[in-house]
Design a protein around this motif. Structure first.
Motif, PDB file in Angstrom:
ATOM      1  N   ASP A  87       0.830  -1.210   0.000  1.00  0.00           N
ATOM      2  CA  ASP A  87       0.000   0.000   0.000  1.00  0.00           C
ATOM      3  C   ASP A  87       0.865   1.260   0.000  1.00  0.00           C
ATOM      4  O   ASP A  87       0.632   2.197  -0.761  1.00  0.00           O
ATOM      5  CB  ASP A  87      -0.866   0.025   1.271  1.00  0.00           C
ATOM      6  N   LEU A 101       3.891   1.546  -0.951  1.00  0.00           N
ATOM      7  CA  LEU A 101       4.716   1.658  -2.161  1.00  0.00           C
ATOM      8  C   LEU A 101       3.878   1.919  -3.413  1.00  0.00           C
ATOM      9  O   LEU A 101       4.421   2.230  -4.471  1.00  0.00           O
ATOM     10  CB  LEU A 101       5.513   0.347  -2.321  1.00  0.00           C
ATOM     11  N   PHE A 102       2.563   1.805  -3.294  1.00  0.00           N
ATOM     12  CA  PHE A 102       1.707   1.870  -4.478  1.00  0.00           C
ATOM     13  C   PHE A 102       1.974   3.088  -5.379  1.00  0.00           C
ATOM     14  O   PHE A 102       2.097   2.923  -6.604  1.00  0.00           O
ATOM     15  CB  PHE A 102       0.224   1.812  -4.097  1.00  0.00           C
ATOM     16  N   PRO A 103       2.076   4.324  -4.828  1.00  0.00           N
ATOM     17  CA  PRO A 103       2.304   5.461  -5.733  1.00  0.00           C
ATOM     18  C   PRO A 103       3.545   5.290  -6.619  1.00  0.00           C
ATOM     19  O   PRO A 103       3.526   5.616  -7.809  1.00  0.00           O
ATOM     20  CB  PRO A 103       2.473   6.645  -4.777  1.00  0.00           C
ATOM     21  N   ILE A 130       7.404  12.950  -9.532  1.00  0.00           N
ATOM     22  CA  ILE A 130       7.146  11.508  -9.695  1.00  0.00           C
ATOM     23  C   ILE A 130       6.728  11.139 -11.123  1.00  0.00           C
ATOM     24  O   ILE A 130       7.053  10.055 -11.595  1.00  0.00           O
ATOM     25  CB  ILE A 130       6.097  11.025  -8.651  1.00  0.00           C
ATOM     26  N   ILE A 155      11.758   3.634 -10.049  1.00  0.00           N
ATOM     27  CA  ILE A 155      11.798   2.889  -8.783  1.00  0.00           C
ATOM     28  C   ILE A 155      13.187   2.319  -8.506  1.00  0.00           C
ATOM     29  O   ILE A 155      13.495   1.934  -7.385  1.00  0.00           O
ATOM     30  CB  ILE A 155      10.711   1.787  -8.773  1.00  0.00           C
ATOM     31  N   MET A 169       9.910   7.418  -2.800  1.00  0.00           N
ATOM     32  CA  MET A 169       8.842   8.403  -2.617  1.00  0.00           C
ATOM     33  C   MET A 169       9.225   9.370  -1.500  1.00  0.00           C
ATOM     34  O   MET A 169       9.699   8.948  -0.459  1.00  0.00           O
ATOM     35  CB  MET A 169       7.575   7.632  -2.228  1.00  0.00           C
ATOM     36  N   LEU A 194       3.751  13.664  -1.334  1.00  0.00           N
ATOM     37  CA  LEU A 194       2.682  13.804  -2.319  1.00  0.00           C
ATOM     38  C   LEU A 194       1.793  14.980  -1.943  1.00  0.00           C
ATOM     39  O   LEU A 194       1.592  15.264  -0.751  1.00  0.00           O
ATOM     40  CB  LEU A 194       1.829  12.533  -2.353  1.00  0.00           C
ATOM     41  N   PHE A 253      -4.166   8.609  -5.878  1.00  0.00           N
ATOM     42  CA  PHE A 253      -3.536   7.286  -5.760  1.00  0.00           C
ATOM     43  C   PHE A 253      -4.448   6.306  -5.028  1.00  0.00           C
ATOM     44  O   PHE A 253      -4.499   5.126  -5.372  1.00  0.00           O
ATOM     45  CB  PHE A 253      -2.168   7.387  -5.078  1.00  0.00           C
ATOM     46  N   GLU A 254      -5.143   6.781  -4.000  1.00  0.00           N
ATOM     47  CA  GLU A 254      -6.076   5.902  -3.286  1.00  0.00           C
ATOM     48  C   GLU A 254      -7.170   5.422  -4.238  1.00  0.00           C
ATOM     49  O   GLU A 254      -7.553   4.253  -4.240  1.00  0.00           O
ATOM     50  CB  GLU A 254      -6.707   6.635  -2.093  1.00  0.00           C
ATOM     51  N   LYS A 294      -5.679   2.990  -6.731  1.00  0.00           N
ATOM     52  CA  LYS A 294      -5.328   1.713  -6.107  1.00  0.00           C
ATOM     53  C   LYS A 294      -6.526   0.762  -6.209  1.00  0.00           C
ATOM     54  O   LYS A 294      -6.377  -0.397  -6.564  1.00  0.00           O
ATOM     55  CB  LYS A 294      -4.969   1.957  -4.641  1.00  0.00           C
TER      56      LYS A 294
END
Lengths: 142, 261
Positions: free
Chosen positions: A111, A113-115, B219, B229, B234, B237, B245-246, B249
């Protein structure tokens, strides 16, 4: 000492030969305080559905996790295969990427690391000309 | 970043910025000093004396590199230097990058001793790095003349890059003629664009330079040959990106569910 499977990127062997992928996996295992106990990879026909590693995991091997060569092994059919990453974690196995030096040991870490996973996939799809990897795509199933 | 810095950056490709949070910088330097003391076996408490006179330990080659790597590994594993340097210059970095920022995973620590011939040759960072990155070059001691680094301001860098593909000797001669040594006291940092030609002269001053350098980017900005990566972590944000992003996801999990059948 932890035990890991090394799951090489079959599609990329032409560009990163198998011995180099083994070196990377062994180094990653060492960083994690573990060792590689078995290695393998997908067939060209199973690159997108991970059938080979999936069947291995279903046998519940006594290992701590799987070291993949690269996150790109989870870029399937033009998408980031988040669900398969979760599937592995839910079975109690860690996921590692030696090329990126990234470790994911839980769904919470996934979660967090998702971005970065999302952006890496997005930027790669957007900016990496498909032509560069034409010899590979030509071999892969549609 | 004020308008003078912005103007300087647009004109020259670099600018020198005062720290926004000096206590953070002092704390970071102190932690590196404590680790270096332990690695070297120094008993004193004067950070500047230790860093500036480090060459008196007569460490070279593999032995120096081993100790340097020990300090770098400590920084990487324990100090979260990328986040700390951001906290030292938060507004400046947001002004350059925007609010959605990734930071280089590993911070470079350079220890440039007097008369060390292994100085970095003239080069640019982009390519291979992305031209959308900013480098923060942060000295841990006062730097001046050959104890510092040199770079070619933007117009000269552009000309030098033209020469680079045609005639390397002409490129080196042109770069040497137009290079600019950067004087920076502790408490400031150099921000420069990745395409600028820069290098390090042989340090003929009587002091050792200790400096950090690290890169930041947005990013979603294009990567060079160093993948996102692989090279970056990161950092922060924006509120909008957090919500987005939420949202993604959830939809990603559903989409991948379809594809994994």
């Amino acid at each position: 000492m932890k035990n890991y499977y090394s799951w090489i990127d079959t599609a990329f062997v032409k560009y990163v030969p198998q011995p180099l992928q083994h070196l990377a996996a062994n180094e990653q295992a060492k960083r994690l305080g573990g060792k590689i106990v078995f290695y393998n990879g997908e067939d060209f026909k199973t690159l997108n559905n991970h059938s080979v590693i999936k069947s291995k995991i279903e046998q519940k091997p006594e290992i701590d996790g799987i070291i993949f060569f690269t996150l790109k092994q989870f870029f399937n059919n033009g998408k980031l295969n988040l669900l398969f990453l979760k599937w592995i974690l839910e079975r109690g196995y860690e996921v590692h990427f030696s090329r990126e030096n990234v470790k994911i040991c839980s769904k919470e870490e996934l979660d967090t690391l998702f971005p970065l996973l999302y952006a890496t996939h997005h930027v790669t799809q957007r900016d990496e000309p498909r032509q560069v990897w034409k010899p590979i795509w030509n071999l892969m199933p549609n | 970043m004020n308008t003078i810095h912005e103007q300087n950056f647009l004109e020259h490709g670099f600018c020198i910025i005062d720290v926004e949070n000096i206590s953070k910088l002092t704390e970071l330097r102190e932690k590196i000093f404590q680790k270096a003391k332990e690695v070297i076996g120094y008993q004193g408490n004067n950070v500047e004396e230790f860093f500036n006179n480090f060459h008196n330990y007569h460490l070279e080659g593999a032995e120096l590199n081993e100790k340097r790597m020990s300090i770098i590994n400590y920084c990487t594993q324990n100090l979260d230097v990328g986040k700390t340097i951001y906290e030292i210059f938060p507004q400046t970095i947001i002004d350059f990058i925007g609010p959605d920022i990734v930071a280089q995973k590993t911070t470079n620590l350079v220890i440039q001793q007097p008369h060390d011939p292994n100085a970095e040759a003239l080069h640019r960072d982009s390519p291979a790095n992305s031209p959308f990155e900013i480098t923060v070059w942060l000295p841990l001691v006062d730097v001046y003349k050959t104890k510092s680094m040199y770079l070619l301001p933007l117009p000269h860098s552009k000309k030098a890059i033209e020469l680079l593909g045609e005639n390397y000797e002409a490129f080196v001669a042109f770069a040497k003629q137009h290079s600019q040594s950067i004087e920076i006291p502790f408490g400031k940092a150099l921000f420069f664009w990745q395409g600028l030609i820069h290098g390090v002269p042989v340090n003929v001053e009587n002091e050792t330079r200790w400096s950090l350098n690290i890169r930041y980017k947005n990013i979603f900005s294009p990567c060079g040959t160093k993948g996102l990566i692989e090279f970056f972590d990161m950092l922060r944000l924006s509120p909008l990106a957090k919500i987005a992003f939420e949202y993604e996801k959830k939809s990603y999990a559903q989409e991948t569910s379809e594809t994994s059948k």
